[in-house]
Design an enzyme around this catalytic site. Sequence first.
Site, PDB file in Angstrom:
ATOM      1  N   ARG A  66     131.404  40.763  35.489  1.00  0.00           N
ATOM      2  CA  ARG A  66     130.996  41.744  34.480  1.00  0.00           C
ATOM      3  C   ARG A  66     131.679  43.103  34.578  1.00  0.00           C
ATOM      4  NH1 ARG A  66     124.712  40.357  33.945  1.00  0.00           N
ATOM      5  NH2 ARG A  66     125.078  39.530  36.015  1.00  0.00           N
TER       6      ARG A  66
ATOM      7  N   ARG B 144     122.910  48.144  25.281  1.00  0.00           N
ATOM      8  CA  ARG B 144     122.472  48.244  26.674  1.00  0.00           C
ATOM      9  C   ARG B 144     122.593  49.697  27.115  1.00  0.00           C
ATOM     10  NH1 ARG B 144     121.254  45.044  30.858  1.00  0.00           N
ATOM     11  NH2 ARG B 144     121.784  43.079  29.872  1.00  0.00           N
TER      12      ARG B 144
ATOM     13  N   ASP C  90     121.619  32.369  25.560  1.00  0.00           N
ATOM     14  CA  ASP C  90     122.494  33.376  26.160  1.00  0.00           C
ATOM     15  C   ASP C  90     123.260  32.720  27.297  1.00  0.00           C
ATOM     16  OD1 ASP C  90     123.687  35.810  26.567  1.00  0.00           O
ATOM     17  OD2 ASP C  90     121.833  36.908  26.928  1.00  0.00           O
TER      18      ASP C  90
ATOM     19  N   LYS D 159     122.152  44.318  19.987  1.00  0.00           N
ATOM     20  CA  LYS D 159     121.721  44.765  21.326  1.00  0.00           C
ATOM     21  C   LYS D 159     122.530  45.968  21.769  1.00  0.00           C
ATOM     22  CE  LYS D 159     122.607  42.649  25.642  1.00  0.00           C
ATOM     23  NZ  LYS D 159     122.463  41.505  26.541  1.00  0.00           N
TER      24      LYS D 159
ATOM     25  N   ASP E 288     123.190  38.752  66.000  1.00  0.00           N
ATOM     26  CA  ASP E 288     123.569  40.053  65.434  1.00  0.00           C
ATOM     27  C   ASP E 288     123.923  39.973  63.950  1.00  0.00           C
ATOM     28  OD1 ASP E 288     125.947  38.706  65.505  1.00  0.00           O
ATOM     29  OD2 ASP E 288     126.903  40.002  66.991  1.00  0.00           O
TER      30      ASP E 288
ATOM     31  N   ASP F 172     123.303  39.182  20.806  1.00  0.00           N
ATOM     32  CA  ASP F 172     124.174  40.277  20.358  1.00  0.00           C
ATOM     33  C   ASP F 172     125.347  39.726  19.555  1.00  0.00           C
ATOM     34  OD1 ASP F 172     125.880  39.170  22.306  1.00  0.00           O
ATOM     35  OD2 ASP F 172     125.129  40.551  23.826  1.00  0.00           O
TER      36      ASP F 172
HETATM   37  C1  R5P Z   1     125.559  40.089  28.400  1.00  0.00           C
HETATM   38  O1  R5P Z   1     126.595  40.377  27.854  1.00  0.00           O
HETATM   39  C2  R5P Z   1     125.141  38.691  28.679  1.00  0.00           C
HETATM   40  O2  R5P Z   1     125.505  37.822  27.678  1.00  0.00           O
HETATM   41  C3  R5P Z   1     123.644  38.620  28.893  1.00  0.00           C
HETATM   42  O3  R5P Z   1     123.001  38.974  27.676  1.00  0.00           O
HETATM   43  C4  R5P Z   1     123.193  39.542  29.976  1.00  0.00           C
HETATM   44  O4  R5P Z   1     123.925  39.316  31.135  1.00  0.00           O
HETATM   45  C5  R5P Z   1     121.709  39.371  30.260  1.00  0.00           C
HETATM   46  O5  R5P Z   1     121.342  40.287  31.216  1.00  0.00           O
HETATM   47  P1  R5P Z   1     119.838  40.654  31.452  1.00  0.00           P
HETATM   48  O6  R5P Z   1     119.084  39.409  31.725  1.00  0.00           O
HETATM   49  O7  R5P Z   1     119.890  41.567  32.667  1.00  0.00           O
HETATM   50  O8  R5P Z   1     119.346  41.384  30.243  1.00  0.00           O
END
Ligand code: R5P
Length: 296
Positions: free
Chosen positions: A95, A194, A219, A192, A37, A169
Amino acid sequence: MTVPLLMAMPGNEKAASKLAARLGWDLGHLEIRQFPDGETYLRLVTTPAGRVVALVCTLDRPNDKLLSLLFAAATARELEASKVGLVSPYLAYMRQDRRFKPGEAVSSRQVAHLLSSSFDWLVTVDPHLHRYGSLSEIYSIPTRVVHVAPLISQWIRMNVQNPLIIGPDSESEQWVAAVAQEADAPHAVLEKIRHGDREVEIKLGDLDRWKGRTPVLVDDIISSGRTMLESLRLLTAQGWAAPVCLAVHGLFADRADVLLAQAGARVVTSNSVPHATNDIDLTPLLAEAVSQIASL
Ligand code: R5P
């Protein structure tokens, strides 16, 4: 004194066995399966009584992993482990650190509360702190953070000729500058914005003075990959070679790994999350952090 015990949650066997070998700790075993289950059966095959136990569980795709991790920790405590630690190279749910809209869950705090209640200590790797100054703002247990920047610089020095280190960024500026300095290379940061989970707008700015260098995008996380893909698209449109895309944590949602490779990028990650792109081994740094925190 009894030798401490490392136990791998599913998918973490390789990381745990390398770590155990480095630390000189025993590798314990647990059994885990799903009932028809969908409920979880879990058994600690190696008895934890009287021993320090560390569970190894990286927390990408965390919803599939958290409940069994909490079961394992609670069982180790019930069976009288002297301490129960968590080695989670990728720490999930960092996050959402603010209630942006009324009614939103601040999941970073809630997950921190859950893990702090279940474990005696935590070792992780470059958590996405963003608006938090340190993990202690949300974790109430002792924590150790492994920083990968020196290993990233070392990888660049050994693998890329004439690099230009690029951060996605302005928030990454300090980190990227440190990586670049150790790699003996210049650096730049992009702009950057978002707009959504899968929508990022990037502005390259003027990078002309470094033309001819190999761009290395660095990153902390590749999640949907949009940040890397959009930066790569803009760079190649301006005549740059396809970049090396380097990240601490490669989560690769939405087949981001495939899309980046198709776009010509060389993708490199640390082994915080097991993946074919892993080329930076965290074992020695993790072992140092675990051995320090376990001896507190
Ligand atoms: C954001 O603040 C992080 O440093 C990364 O740039 C981010 O998590 C990357 O996310 P994705 O691959 O979805 O663009």
